[in-house]
Write a protein that holds these residues in place. Sequence first.
Motif, PDB file in Angstrom:
ATOM      1  N   TYR A   1      57.530 -89.585  66.764  1.00 38.57           N
ATOM      2  CA  TYR A   1      56.262 -89.752  66.047  1.00 38.57           C
ATOM      3  C   TYR A   1      55.809 -88.385  65.563  1.00 38.57           C
ATOM      4  O   TYR A   1      55.651 -87.454  66.359  1.00 38.57           O
ATOM      5  CB  TYR A   1      55.203 -90.378  66.955  1.00 38.57           C
ATOM      6  CG  TYR A   1      53.890 -90.614  66.240  1.00 38.57           C
ATOM      7  CD1 TYR A   1      53.716 -91.748  65.468  1.00 38.57           C
ATOM      8  CD2 TYR A   1      52.847 -89.696  66.321  1.00 38.57           C
ATOM      9  CE1 TYR A   1      52.526 -91.972  64.788  1.00 38.57           C
ATOM     10  CE2 TYR A   1      51.660 -89.909  65.643  1.00 38.57           C
ATOM     11  CZ  TYR A   1      51.504 -91.046  64.882  1.00 38.57           C
ATOM     12  OH  TYR A   1      50.334 -91.259  64.198  1.00 38.57           O
ATOM     13  N   LEU A   2      55.616 -88.272  64.239  1.00 34.20           N
ATOM     14  CA  LEU A   2      55.284 -86.991  63.640  1.00 34.20           C
ATOM     15  C   LEU A   2      53.957 -87.085  62.905  1.00 34.20           C
ATOM     16  O   LEU A   2      53.631 -88.110  62.291  1.00 34.20           O
ATOM     17  CB  LEU A   2      56.376 -86.557  62.657  1.00 34.20           C
ATOM     18  CG  LEU A   2      57.811 -86.517  63.188  1.00 34.20           C
ATOM     19  CD1 LEU A   2      58.772 -86.170  62.061  1.00 34.20           C
ATOM     20  CD2 LEU A   2      57.930 -85.515  64.324  1.00 34.20           C
ATOM     21  N   SER A   3      53.204 -86.007  62.946  1.00 32.56           N
ATOM     22  CA  SER A   3      51.943 -85.902  62.222  1.00 32.56           C
ATOM     23  C   SER A   3      51.966 -84.593  61.447  1.00 32.56           C
ATOM     24  O   SER A   3      52.195 -83.534  62.030  1.00 32.56           O
ATOM     25  CB  SER A   3      50.757 -85.926  63.200  1.00 32.56           C
ATOM     26  OG  SER A   3      49.527 -85.806  62.520  1.00 32.56           O
TER      27      SER A   3
ATOM     28  N   THR B   1      48.672 -96.715  63.689  1.00 29.79           N
ATOM     29  CA  THR B   1      49.161 -96.389  65.028  1.00 29.79           C
ATOM     30  C   THR B   1      48.041 -96.399  66.066  1.00 29.79           C
ATOM     31  O   THR B   1      48.316 -96.537  67.264  1.00 29.79           O
ATOM     32  CB  THR B   1      49.856 -95.016  65.027  1.00 29.79           C
ATOM     33  OG1 THR B   1      49.002 -94.036  64.420  1.00 29.79           O
ATOM     34  CG2 THR B   1      51.155 -95.087  64.247  1.00 29.79           C
ATOM     35  N   ARG B   2      46.785 -96.263  65.641  1.00 28.91           N
ATOM     36  CA  ARG B   2      45.662 -96.344  66.583  1.00 28.91           C
ATOM     37  C   ARG B   2      45.405 -97.770  67.030  1.00 28.91           C
ATOM     38  O   ARG B   2      45.059 -98.010  68.195  1.00 28.91           O
ATOM     39  CB  ARG B   2      44.390 -95.792  65.940  1.00 28.91           C
ATOM     40  CG  ARG B   2      44.340 -94.285  65.775  1.00 28.91           C
ATOM     41  CD  ARG B   2      43.020 -93.874  65.152  1.00 28.91           C
ATOM     42  NE  ARG B   2      41.891 -94.194  66.018  1.00 28.91           N
ATOM     43  CZ  ARG B   2      40.624 -94.277  65.596  1.00 28.91           C
ATOM     44  NH1 ARG B   2      40.344 -94.086  64.311  1.00 28.91           N
ATOM     45  NH2 ARG B   2      39.669 -94.553  66.443  1.00 28.91           N
ATOM     46  N   PHE B   3      45.544 -98.739  66.119  1.00 33.88           N
ATOM     47  CA  PHE B   3      45.066-100.091  66.393  1.00 33.88           C
ATOM     48  C   PHE B   3      46.161-101.150  66.441  1.00 33.88           C
ATOM     49  O   PHE B   3      45.860-102.311  66.709  1.00 33.88           O
ATOM     50  CB  PHE B   3      44.025-100.497  65.344  1.00 33.88           C
ATOM     51  CG  PHE B   3      42.807 -99.616  65.335  1.00 33.88           C
ATOM     52  CD1 PHE B   3      41.886 -99.660  66.371  1.00 33.88           C
ATOM     53  CD2 PHE B   3      42.583 -98.730  64.295  1.00 33.88           C
ATOM     54  CE1 PHE B   3      40.769 -98.854  66.377  1.00 33.88           C
ATOM     55  CE2 PHE B   3      41.464 -97.918  64.286  1.00 33.88           C
ATOM     56  CZ  PHE B   3      40.554 -97.975  65.332  1.00 33.88           C
TER      57      PHE B   3
ATOM     58  N   VAL C   1      62.300 -95.478  58.594  1.00 30.69           N
ATOM     59  CA  VAL C   1      61.270 -94.451  58.650  1.00 30.69           C
ATOM     60  C   VAL C   1      59.975 -95.059  58.117  1.00 30.69           C
ATOM     61  O   VAL C   1      59.947 -95.633  57.025  1.00 30.69           O
ATOM     62  CB  VAL C   1      61.658 -93.213  57.803  1.00 30.69           C
ATOM     63  CG1 VAL C   1      60.471 -92.262  57.674  1.00 30.69           C
ATOM     64  CG2 VAL C   1      62.843 -92.504  58.424  1.00 30.69           C
ATOM     65  N   VAL C   2      58.906 -94.945  58.894  1.00 26.44           N
ATOM     66  CA  VAL C   2      57.601 -95.444  58.482  1.00 26.44           C
ATOM     67  C   VAL C   2      56.741 -94.251  58.083  1.00 26.44           C
ATOM     68  O   VAL C   2      56.520 -93.345  58.883  1.00 26.44           O
ATOM     69  CB  VAL C   2      56.911 -96.226  59.608  1.00 26.44           C
ATOM     70  CG1 VAL C   2      55.584 -96.814  59.109  1.00 26.44           C
ATOM     71  CG2 VAL C   2      57.818 -97.328  60.145  1.00 26.44           C
ATOM     72  N   ILE C   3      56.249 -94.245  56.853  1.00 22.50           N
ATOM     73  CA  ILE C   3      55.342 -93.208  56.381  1.00 22.50           C
ATOM     74  C   ILE C   3      53.965 -93.829  56.176  1.00 22.50           C
ATOM     75  O   ILE C   3      53.829 -94.837  55.468  1.00 22.50           O
ATOM     76  CB  ILE C   3      55.814 -92.571  55.063  1.00 22.50           C
ATOM     77  CG1 ILE C   3      57.206 -91.975  55.222  1.00 22.50           C
ATOM     78  CG2 ILE C   3      54.815 -91.505  54.596  1.00 22.50           C
ATOM     79  CD1 ILE C   3      57.274 -90.779  56.147  1.00 22.50           C
ATOM     80  N   MET C   4      52.955 -93.248  56.802  1.00 22.83           N
ATOM     81  CA  MET C   4      51.577 -93.723  56.671  1.00 22.83           C
ATOM     82  C   MET C   4      50.763 -92.627  55.998  1.00 22.83           C
ATOM     83  O   MET C   4      50.355 -91.659  56.647  1.00 22.83           O
ATOM     84  CB  MET C   4      51.031 -94.086  58.050  1.00 22.83           C
ATOM     85  CG  MET C   4      51.744 -95.284  58.674  1.00 22.83           C
ATOM     86  SD  MET C   4      51.603 -95.406  60.467  1.00 22.83           S
ATOM     87  CE  MET C   4      52.809 -94.164  60.974  1.00 22.83           C
ATOM     88  N   PRO C   5      50.538 -92.738  54.688  1.00 23.70           N
ATOM     89  CA  PRO C   5      49.872 -91.678  53.936  1.00 23.70           C
ATOM     90  C   PRO C   5      48.358 -91.838  53.927  1.00 23.70           C
ATOM     91  O   PRO C   5      47.816 -92.868  54.355  1.00 23.70           O
ATOM     92  CB  PRO C   5      50.426 -91.871  52.526  1.00 23.70           C
ATOM     93  CG  PRO C   5      50.607 -93.356  52.425  1.00 23.70           C
ATOM     94  CD  PRO C   5      51.023 -93.810  53.813  1.00 23.70           C
ATOM     95  N   GLU C   6      47.684 -90.827  53.418  1.00 28.85           N
ATOM     96  CA  GLU C   6      46.255 -90.911  53.143  1.00 28.85           C
ATOM     97  C   GLU C   6      46.032 -91.487  51.748  1.00 28.85           C
ATOM     98  O   GLU C   6      46.689 -91.077  50.792  1.00 28.85           O
ATOM     99  CB  GLU C   6      45.606 -89.520  53.229  1.00 28.85           C
ATOM    100  CG  GLU C   6      45.537 -88.942  54.637  1.00 28.85           C
ATOM    101  CD  GLU C   6      44.503 -89.625  55.519  1.00 28.85           C
ATOM    102  OE1 GLU C   6      43.652 -90.376  54.976  1.00 28.85           O
ATOM    103  OE2 GLU C   6      44.551 -89.415  56.745  1.00 28.85           O
ATOM    104  N   GLY C   7      45.101 -92.436  51.653  1.00 25.25           N
ATOM    105  CA  GLY C   7      44.800 -93.036  50.356  1.00 25.25           C
ATOM    106  C   GLY C   7      43.351 -92.910  49.939  1.00 25.25           C
ATOM    107  O   GLY C   7      42.965 -93.422  48.889  1.00 25.25           O
ATOM    108  N   ASP C   8      42.548 -92.193  50.768  1.00 28.79           N
ATOM    109  CA  ASP C   8      41.116 -92.049  50.489  1.00 28.79           C
ATOM    110  C   ASP C   8      40.504 -93.429  50.217  1.00 28.79           C
ATOM    111  O   ASP C   8      40.821 -94.383  50.899  1.00 28.79           O
ATOM    112  CB  ASP C   8      40.880 -91.087  49.330  1.00 28.79           C
ATOM    113  CG  ASP C   8      41.281 -89.650  49.677  1.00 28.79           C
ATOM    114  OD1 ASP C   8      41.541 -89.385  50.864  1.00 28.79           O
ATOM    115  OD2 ASP C   8      41.336 -88.812  48.768  1.00 28.79           O
ATOM    116  N   LEU C   9      39.643 -93.543  49.213  1.00 23.63           N
ATOM    117  CA  LEU C   9      39.041 -94.823  48.828  1.00 23.63           C
ATOM    118  C   LEU C   9      39.493 -95.193  47.412  1.00 23.63           C
ATOM    119  O   LEU C   9      38.720 -95.694  46.589  1.00 23.63           O
ATOM    120  CB  LEU C   9      37.511 -94.740  48.900  1.00 23.63           C
ATOM    121  CG  LEU C   9      36.940 -94.561  50.304  1.00 23.63           C
ATOM    122  CD1 LEU C   9      35.454 -94.235  50.247  1.00 23.63           C
ATOM    123  CD2 LEU C   9      37.161 -95.822  51.147  1.00 23.63           C
TER     124      LEU C   9
END
Length: 263
Positions: free
Chosen positions: A3-5, A54-56, A69-77
């Motif tokens: 798990y990478l951040s 990953t939190r919920f 590979v799972v990538i979870m990006p930032e999408g803002d609003l």
Amino acid sequence: MAYLSGSWKSRVLHRDTHFEAIVPYDDRLDIGHTGDPKLLILLHGAGGGSRTWTRFSAVEQYIEKKNVVVIMPEGDLSFYLNMKYGMNFEDYIVKELPDLAQKFFRVSLKREDITIAGLSMGGFGALHSALKFPEVFGQCGVFSAPCSIAESGKPKGGRREHQDFSLDDDFWDRTLMCLSGDGRAFPEDTDLYRFSERCCGGEILPRVFHVCGTEDELFDMNQRLALQLSGYKNLEYEFVTMKGAHYFDVWDPAIRMMIERFY
């Protein structure tokens, strides 16, 4: 799994942007993966962020034995669209992120090996991207999507409670301005009903797995979209309903079921 951040430089967004990643690493389970891993882009909802999944949810457990590979990006609003006043998140997700994932994690970029999925706002972005760019995405997961941004906005009473924050008039006014540029009306492609009519006549379409809870305030519009999508003969489509609201009591089993179907 590892798990990478971290963050990487996005030329599209003109900034560093954060992401979370789940990466196959079979030393503990001795699975013996072969070949380039597949890519799953997992999008958060409005008010969420790259750590939401990953939190919920237990997505890391569900994907553990897969060469993905799972990538979870930032999408803002952004609703994962190119904004008139804001960043071009559609270009980032569709045109840049897969190449970054390939560069850093050596994922396969074959369309049949790339899946995009998301919850709520991320479900909208996932389906919009997959239908518009079927040459990029072979599979798509749609969970409790606001199928029409205009219909989803301006809740009765001027406020919609959602998890630990509120989507009020100010939120929708700002969203309208950022997407439209003039504050008058949402662009046509923010309505998935009309958008899918334009996109689902092609010969190449993604496989779509769609889930919504029956107690979700967006259930009626998701059911309406399901009736429409199920009518396209060249679209491989499945709609699943279950008891639950607009939360992870639906989205956690939804991501597990999607992984079981696609991998």
